[in-house]
Every structure is written in C-alpha cells, then in structure tokens.
Motif scaffolding. Structure first.
Motif, PDB file in Angstrom:
ATOM      1  N   GLU A  55       0.805  -1.216   0.000  1.00 29.98           N
ATOM      2  CA  GLU A  55       0.000   0.000   0.000  1.00 29.98           C
ATOM      3  C   GLU A  55       0.844   1.274   0.000  1.00 29.98           C
ATOM      4  OE1 GLU A  55      -2.982   0.127   3.023  1.00 29.98           O
ATOM      5  OE2 GLU A  55      -3.545  -1.955   2.708  1.00 29.98           O
ATOM      6  N   ARG A  56       2.024   1.223   0.556  1.00 30.43           N
ATOM      7  CA  ARG A  56       2.871   2.403   0.675  1.00 30.43           C
ATOM      8  C   ARG A  56       3.913   2.432  -0.436  1.00 30.43           C
ATOM      9  NH1 ARG A  56       0.142   3.513   4.610  1.00 30.43           N
ATOM     10  NH2 ARG A  56       0.156   2.799   6.733  1.00 30.43           N
ATOM     11  N   LEU A  57       4.107   3.611  -1.010  1.00 29.19           N
ATOM     12  CA  LEU A  57       5.078   3.770  -2.089  1.00 29.19           C
ATOM     13  C   LEU A  57       6.404   4.286  -1.556  1.00 29.19           C
ATOM     14  CD1 LEU A  57       3.007   5.527  -4.903  1.00 29.19           C
ATOM     15  CD2 LEU A  57       3.552   3.100  -4.674  1.00 29.19           C
ATOM     16  N   PRO A  58       7.514   3.829  -2.133  1.00 28.37           N
ATOM     17  CA  PRO A  58       8.788   4.482  -1.852  1.00 28.37           C
ATOM     18  C   PRO A  58       8.712   5.919  -2.392  1.00 28.37           C
ATOM     19  CG  PRO A  58       9.131   2.385  -2.981  1.00 28.37           C
ATOM     20  CD  PRO A  58       7.668   2.689  -3.036  1.00 28.37           C
ATOM     21  N   MET A  59       9.459   6.826  -1.772  1.00 30.75           N
ATOM     22  CA  MET A  59       9.438   8.223  -2.203  1.00 30.75           C
ATOM     23  C   MET A  59      10.849   8.769  -2.328  1.00 30.75           C
ATOM     24  SD  MET A  59       6.427   9.897   0.129  1.00 30.75           S
ATOM     25  CE  MET A  59       6.791   9.025   1.654  1.00 30.75           C
ATOM     26  N   VAL A  60      11.057   9.565  -3.352  1.00 31.47           N
ATOM     27  CA  VAL A  60      12.271  10.353  -3.503  1.00 31.47           C
ATOM     28  C   VAL A  60      11.839  11.805  -3.384  1.00 31.47           C
ATOM     29  CG1 VAL A  60      14.203  10.969  -4.986  1.00 31.47           C
ATOM     30  CG2 VAL A  60      13.270   8.652  -5.080  1.00 31.47           C
ATOM     31  N   VAL A  61      12.429  12.522  -2.439  1.00 37.51           N
ATOM     32  CA  VAL A  61      12.052  13.909  -2.184  1.00 37.51           C
ATOM     33  C   VAL A  61      13.238  14.810  -2.498  1.00 37.51           C
ATOM     34  CG1 VAL A  61      11.228  15.562  -0.465  1.00 37.51           C
ATOM     35  CG2 VAL A  61      10.483  13.157  -0.356  1.00 37.51           C
ATOM     36  N   GLU A  62      13.017  15.801  -3.339  1.00 37.74           N
ATOM     37  CA  GLU A  62      14.043  16.787  -3.670  1.00 37.74           C
ATOM     38  C   GLU A  62      13.529  18.162  -3.273  1.00 37.74           C
ATOM     39  OE1 GLU A  62      17.713  18.012  -4.626  1.00 37.74           O
ATOM     40  OE2 GLU A  62      17.059  15.918  -4.630  1.00 37.74           O
ATOM     41  N   LEU A  63      14.367  18.903  -2.550  1.00 33.87           N
ATOM     42  CA  LEU A  63      13.995  20.212  -2.020  1.00 33.87           C
ATOM     43  C   LEU A  63      14.752  21.310  -2.764  1.00 33.87           C
ATOM     44  CD1 LEU A  63      14.371  19.153   1.706  1.00 33.87           C
ATOM     45  CD2 LEU A  63      12.275  19.165   0.345  1.00 33.87           C
ATOM     46  N   LYS A  64      14.053  22.382  -3.056  1.00 31.10           N
ATOM     47  CA  LYS A  64      14.657  23.529  -3.743  1.00 31.10           C
ATOM     48  C   LYS A  64      14.333  24.806  -2.992  1.00 31.10           C
ATOM     49  CE  LYS A  64      16.586  21.385  -7.071  1.00 31.10           C
ATOM     50  NZ  LYS A  64      18.016  21.227  -6.945  1.00 31.10           N
ATOM     51  N   TYR A  65      15.169  25.810  -3.227  1.00 29.88           N
ATOM     52  CA  TYR A  65      15.002  27.128  -2.625  1.00 29.88           C
ATOM     53  C   TYR A  65      15.098  28.167  -3.737  1.00 29.88           C
ATOM     54  CZ  TYR A  65      15.952  31.131   0.431  1.00 29.88           C
ATOM     55  OH  TYR A  65      15.907  32.335   1.064  1.00 29.88           O
ATOM     56  N   ASN A  66      14.033  28.934  -3.909  1.00 26.19           N
ATOM     57  CA  ASN A  66      13.955  29.961  -4.957  1.00 26.19           C
ATOM     58  C   ASN A  66      14.174  29.394  -6.354  1.00 26.19           C
ATOM     59  OD1 ASN A  66      13.272  32.074  -3.276  1.00 26.19           O
ATOM     60  ND2 ASN A  66      15.386  32.674  -2.914  1.00 26.19           N
ATOM     61  N   LYS A  67      13.649  28.212  -6.581  1.00 29.93           N
ATOM     62  CA  LYS A  67      13.659  27.606  -7.909  1.00 29.93           C
ATOM     63  C   LYS A  67      12.231  27.190  -8.205  1.00 29.93           C
ATOM     64  CE  LYS A  67      18.489  26.514  -7.904  1.00 29.93           C
ATOM     65  NZ  LYS A  67      19.522  25.554  -8.159  1.00 29.93           N
ATOM     66  N   THR A  68      11.999  25.954  -8.645  1.00 28.72           N
ATOM     67  CA  THR A  68      10.629  25.481  -8.865  1.00 28.72           C
ATOM     68  C   THR A  68      10.521  24.020  -8.456  1.00 28.72           C
ATOM     69  OG1 THR A  68      10.941  24.672 -11.127  1.00 28.72           O
ATOM     70  CG2 THR A  68      10.361  27.025 -10.879  1.00 28.72           C
ATOM     71  N   ALA A  69       9.309  23.608  -8.143  1.00 28.10           N
ATOM     72  CA  ALA A  69       9.063  22.195  -7.839  1.00 28.10           C
ATOM     73  C   ALA A  69       9.324  21.350  -9.082  1.00 28.10           C
ATOM     74  CB  ALA A  69       7.642  22.001  -7.321  1.00 28.10           C
ATOM     75  N   ASP A  70       9.059  21.909 -10.269  1.00 24.70           N
ATOM     76  CA  ASP A  70       9.348  21.193 -11.514  1.00 24.70           C
ATOM     77  C   ASP A  70      10.845  20.927 -11.652  1.00 24.70           C
ATOM     78  OD1 ASP A  70       6.690  21.083 -12.273  1.00 24.70           O
ATOM     79  OD2 ASP A  70       6.808  22.866 -13.535  1.00 24.70           O
ATOM     80  N   GLU A  71      11.677  21.893 -11.258  1.00 18.22           N
ATOM     81  CA  GLU A  71      13.125  21.684 -11.313  1.00 18.22           C
ATOM     82  C   GLU A  71      13.551  20.568 -10.365  1.00 18.22           C
ATOM     83  OE1 GLU A  71      15.773  25.382 -11.875  1.00 18.22           O
ATOM     84  OE2 GLU A  71      13.874  26.188 -11.075  1.00 18.22           O
ATOM     85  N   ALA A  72      12.898  20.497  -9.219  1.00 19.47           N
ATOM     86  CA  ALA A  72      13.212  19.430  -8.261  1.00 19.47           C
ATOM     87  C   ALA A  72      12.902  18.065  -8.871  1.00 19.47           C
ATOM     88  CB  ALA A  72      12.428  19.649  -6.970  1.00 19.47           C
ATOM     89  N   ILE A  73      11.721  17.930  -9.478  1.00 23.27           N
ATOM     90  CA  ILE A  73      11.356  16.665 -10.142  1.00 23.27           C
ATOM     91  C   ILE A  73      12.341  16.377 -11.274  1.00 23.27           C
ATOM     92  CG2 ILE A  73       9.608  15.499 -11.558  1.00 23.27           C
ATOM     93  CD1 ILE A  73       8.748  15.616  -8.650  1.00 23.27           C
TER      94      ILE A  73
END
Length: 123
Positions: A55-73
């Motif tokens: 039921e639970r998915l593995p997750m990869v989390v990328e954090l950005k500052y003054n950029k975009t969430a799209d850039e993180a992905i």
C-alpha cells in the motif's frame, strides 16, 4: 526562564529537510528514511523506503530554494535517483516529490510560498 524558541528565519532548504524529517517521525513505523542518499548520479535530499511494499510507495524527495518544484522533479529524473532502489530489487511505483520554497513576497504581502509537485513513476 525562556518558554519559546527565539524568532529566527526558517526559509532555506535545511528547514524544508527538517519538515520532512518531522513527517518521517509520524511515519517511522512504516518507512525507513535516508538523508542525502547516494543515488544514481548524485545525492537525493530524502528517500523514504517502506519497510514492506504494497500500500505504501517508496518516495524520492528533492527540495529547492527559490527555484521550482518542476526543477526538483527534473533533478530526480536527470540524476537517475531511482537507481537507489536497485539494492532492494524493488520493481513498482515510486513517488517523486519536488518541493520548492520561494522566499519572495506574495501578492498578499505574505513571506514566501511553498509549491509541491508529485509524480508517480514505475520502475
């Protein structure tokens, strides 16, 4: 005696990582977490690996500052962070999470905004 933390600025990637660690505390019975995990062609900010798949998915989390969430992905994809899961012989869906904090003033005068983008990929 001081009863509260002093006022400070918490607008950076390290603070975002702390927020994610607090989220982990709430989920620690279900997930293992690795910070700055060597993965693919770099280091993923945070990786959440469920103790049991299903039921639970593995997750990869990328954090950005003054950029975009799209850039993180985009960084997760470009640097092949899914390679981290090879050591588990994991096959299935993985959740990519891109989070950005923009320190600029919002239209309503608020201090900064967060944006989040989720993407599910199959490996």
């Amino acid at each position: 005696m001081r009863t509260c933390a002093p006022t400070r600025t918490f607008n950076d990637e390290a603070t975002l990582a702390d927020v994610m660690r607090f989220a982990y505390i709430a989920a620690q019975s279900e997930y293992g977490i690795e910070s700055e995990a060597q993965a693919g062609k770099g280091y993923a900010d945070l990786i959440f690996m469920p103790y049991t798949t299903g039921e639970r998915l593995p997750m990869v989390v990328e954090l950005k500052y003054n950029k975009t969430a799209d850039e993180a992905i985009g960084q997760i994809e470009k640097r092949h962070y899914v390679k981290y899961f090879d050591k588990f012989s994991y096959k299935g869906d993985i959740l990519f999470v891109g989070i950005n904090y923009d320190s600029g003033k919002g239209k309503d005068g608020s201090d900064g905004t967060y944006t989040v983008r989720f993407e599910t990929v199959k490996i």
